[in-house]
Write an enzyme that holds these catalytic residues in place. Structure first.
Site, short mmCIF file in Angstrom:
data_model
loop_
_atom_site.label_atom_id
_atom_site.label_comp_id
_atom_site.label_asym_id
_atom_site.label_seq_id
_atom_site.Cartn_x
_atom_site.Cartn_y
_atom_site.Cartn_z
N CYS A 40 0.83 -1.20 0.00
CA CYS A 40 0.00 0.00 0.00
C CYS A 40 0.87 1.26 0.00
CB CYS A 40 -0.98 -0.06 1.16
SG CYS A 40 -2.46 0.90 0.84
N HIS A 97 -3.63 -5.05 0.79
CA HIS A 97 -2.99 -5.62 1.99
C HIS A 97 -3.12 -7.15 1.97
CE1 HIS A 97 -2.32 -1.88 4.28
NE2 HIS A 97 -3.33 -1.45 3.56
N GLU A 100 -1.59 -9.25 3.65
CA GLU A 100 -1.40 -9.85 4.99
C GLU A 100 -2.71 -10.26 5.65
OE1 GLU A 100 -0.82 -6.70 4.18
OE2 GLU A 100 -1.14 -5.28 5.82
N1 GLN Z 1 -1.96 6.72 3.03
C1 GLN Z 1 -2.10 5.97 1.83
C2 GLN Z 1 -3.48 6.15 1.21
O1 GLN Z 1 -4.40 6.51 1.87
C3 GLN Z 1 -1.80 4.50 2.04
C4 GLN Z 1 -2.71 3.83 3.01
C5 GLN Z 1 -2.20 2.48 3.46
O2 GLN Z 1 -1.01 2.20 3.37
N2 GLN Z 1 -3.08 1.63 3.97
O3 GLN Z 1 -3.64 5.87 0.04
#
Ligand code: GLN
Length: 540
Positions: free
Chosen positions: A380, A513, A515
């Site tokens: 992310c 994600h 995970e």
């Molecule tokens: N801050 C980033 C966004 O909102 C990544 C968010 C995250 O890593 N879950 O896109």
């Protein structure tokens, strides 16, 4: 009607109610019963989405896009049953629903009160969205005696009174300390905690005693006598060497059979504990160690990246190697320190994150991973930072950045205001921060002949998301011409989901994600592959 098992905790917090509920869920499920596990959290946030993982631990995201307590991660990892939005409630959610209803005139001139309105709303939650489940395990957050958990305890008392003892069971988990000075196990805190529960009308049916060592029969008898429960329902849980031993340990203590006996049910089949035994053995006996650096902001609180730590461990299990996580705080990570701090690592991971603090440290570490050909996984925010690094250092766009961090940057990453899900347009915003991100399962198409397709062995995947910003798809050809490939993209070709580097042994960034979907008995392919690559880097 389903049978409801309520799990409360006493004496101190952090006794492992989540792990207990998850293990019991597994044992019942593997004996042929249909199980759901849910969590009631007494805090005032509507959900943990806006809470700092530094204080509260990770925010766990479900398939259907709920931002929930990290205990739901334990439930999923142990039972492999996907949790839903309806499986987590907080005091904040209860009050926000009630106040909204009150403003809409939903209470017809009545005085709105904790009893019955708050307790009714909690009872609704307990039963909501339950169809043919045999068991619903409800964990109540906090410790008996806390002011905050009182309405939840009152609600489960009423619930049991309304549905009868044949459909409800109370499990109380307490601490039974060992006093070194007197060389004795002490049952008094348990007695007091049960007294507290009984003063609000709840008589536990099973007491699980968390202890550092086995509890002698005399002490068990004492707990049985003072707490008014049959001796066979005093169950001990001695500290396990790895969490994967928990289902085995609860089975040996007959927790599942006491629960079934209580409900006058029989086991439909023998639970399968072989797989847990196998991974416990690997976890405890593997001598080889692999250092993986996690470079993030909340690295001091272990639970801040709970699912990620677990997924990396799972990747280690599938490669029969122990993963040693080296947590590096990105905040004051200077480029001059990178070489020294990362000299003994075989893989570098940048996890999800929010906000500007610590980003330059992350970008320097990514540059190092790219140039030194160290296996790299960006999750992310980690993928977004990898894009910025590449844009600045390879495409020579010095002002490359994310609009989350700098409104005047050259937007490699930008705020996205709408996207589609199942054919419907969803609007995002950064004004109201609660539950407004791109959340939950979204599909990605995988490109032929890519590393990622080779890992997933599929043309399309669905993974869980939690972010507000997206990679700028208009820059695709600029990146691809220089060797950074967009190997996964949303079905409408608008949102890049996966990137990888051509001339690198293992450099992958994912907008989602992974995970959250890794399981100890079924490690996620991306983590297995990352650890495998790190293992061969280590061998060089
Ligand atoms: N801050 C980033 C966004 O909102 C990544 C968010 C995250 O890593 N879950 O896109």
């Amino acid at each position: 009607m389903a049978r409801y098992i309520f799990v409360t905790g006493g004496v101190v917090s952090s006794l492992g109610k989540g792990l207990t509920s998850a293990s019991l869920g597994y044992l019942l499920k593997s004996q042929g019963y249909k199980v759901r596990i849910r969590k009631m959290d007494p805090y005032l946030n509507v959900d943990p989405g806006t809470m700092s993982p530094f204080q509260h631990g990770e925010v766990f995201v479900t398939d259907d896009g709920a931002e929930t307590d990290l205990d739901l991660g334990h439930y999923e990892r142990f039972t492999n049953i996907s949790s839903k939005q309806t499986d987590n409630i907080t005091t904040g959610r209860v009050y926000s629903d009630i106040i909204q209803k009150e403003r809409e005139g939903g209470y017809l001139g009545k005085t709105v009160q904790v009893i019955p309105h708050v307790t009714n709303r909690i009872k609704e939650f307990i039963k909501k969205d339950i169809t043919n489940e045999d068991f619903v395990i409800c964990e109540i957050g906090g410790t008996v005696g806390d002011i905050e958990s009182l309405p939840f305890l009152e609600a489960i008392r009423q619930f049991s009174n309304e549905h009868g003892k044949s459909k409800t069971l109370f499990i109380h988990l307490t601490l039974v300390p060992f006093l070194k000075s007197s060389d004795e196990i002490k049952t008094k805190p348990t007695q007091h905690s049960v007294k507290e529960l009984r003063s609000i009308g709840i008589q536990p049916d099973i007491i699980i005693c968390r202890s550092q060592q086995s509890i002698p029969l005399d002490q068990r008898k004492k707990i049985s006598l003072f707490c008014n429960i049959p001796i066979d329902n005093v169950i001990e849980t001695v500290d396990v060497r790895t969490i994967y031993e928990a289902p085995i340990s609860f089975f040996n203590e007959k927790l599942d059979r006491q629960v079934l006996k209580y409900f006058k049910l029989k086991s439909k089949k023998q639970p399968n504990l072989l797989s847990w035994k196998k991974i416990t053995k690997i976890t405890l006996n593997t001598k080889k160690i692999l250092n993986i650096a996690i470079i993030g902001k909340y690295v001091n609180l272990k639970d801040a990246y709970k699912s990620l730590d677990e997924a990396l461990t799972h990747g280690g299990i599938s490669n029969k190697i122990k993963v040693n996580l080296i947590r590096i705080e990105s905040d004051n990570l200077k480029p001059s320190q990178i070489k020294n701090k990362l000299k003994n690592v075989s893989g570098i991971l940048i996890p999800g994150g929010f906000g500007k603090r610590g980003t330059e440290g992350k970008i320097s570490a990514i540059k190092y991973a790219r140039e030194k050909k160290i296996p790299f996984l960006g999750i992310c925010f980690g993928m977004q930072m990898a894009m910025i690094e590449f844009a600045r250092n390879i495409l020579k766009i010095k002002k490359a950045g994310s609009t989350e961090l700098d409104k005047n940057c050259y937007p490699v990453i930008g705020l996205i205001n709408e996207w589609t899900k199942d054919g419907k347009i969803i609007k995002g915003t950064d004004k109201n921060l609660g539950g407004t991100m791109r959340l939950g399962l979204y599909e990605a198409k995988l490109r032929n002949n890519s590393a990622i397709k080779n890992i997933y062995k599929s043309n399309s995947i669905k993974e869980r998301h939690r972010h507000r910003y997206e990679v700028n798809v208009n820059l695709m050809s600029k990146f691809e011409n220089k060797g950074l490939i967009f190997s996964g993209i949303s079905p409408d070709n608008k949102l890049p989901e996966i990137i990888e580097l051509k001339n690198h042994p293992w450099f992958i960034g994912v907008q989602f994600h992974p995970e959250f979907k890794s399981r100890p008995l079924n490690p996620h392919p991306l983590f297995s592959s990352f650890i495998k690559a790190a293992k061969s880097f280590n061998g060089k």
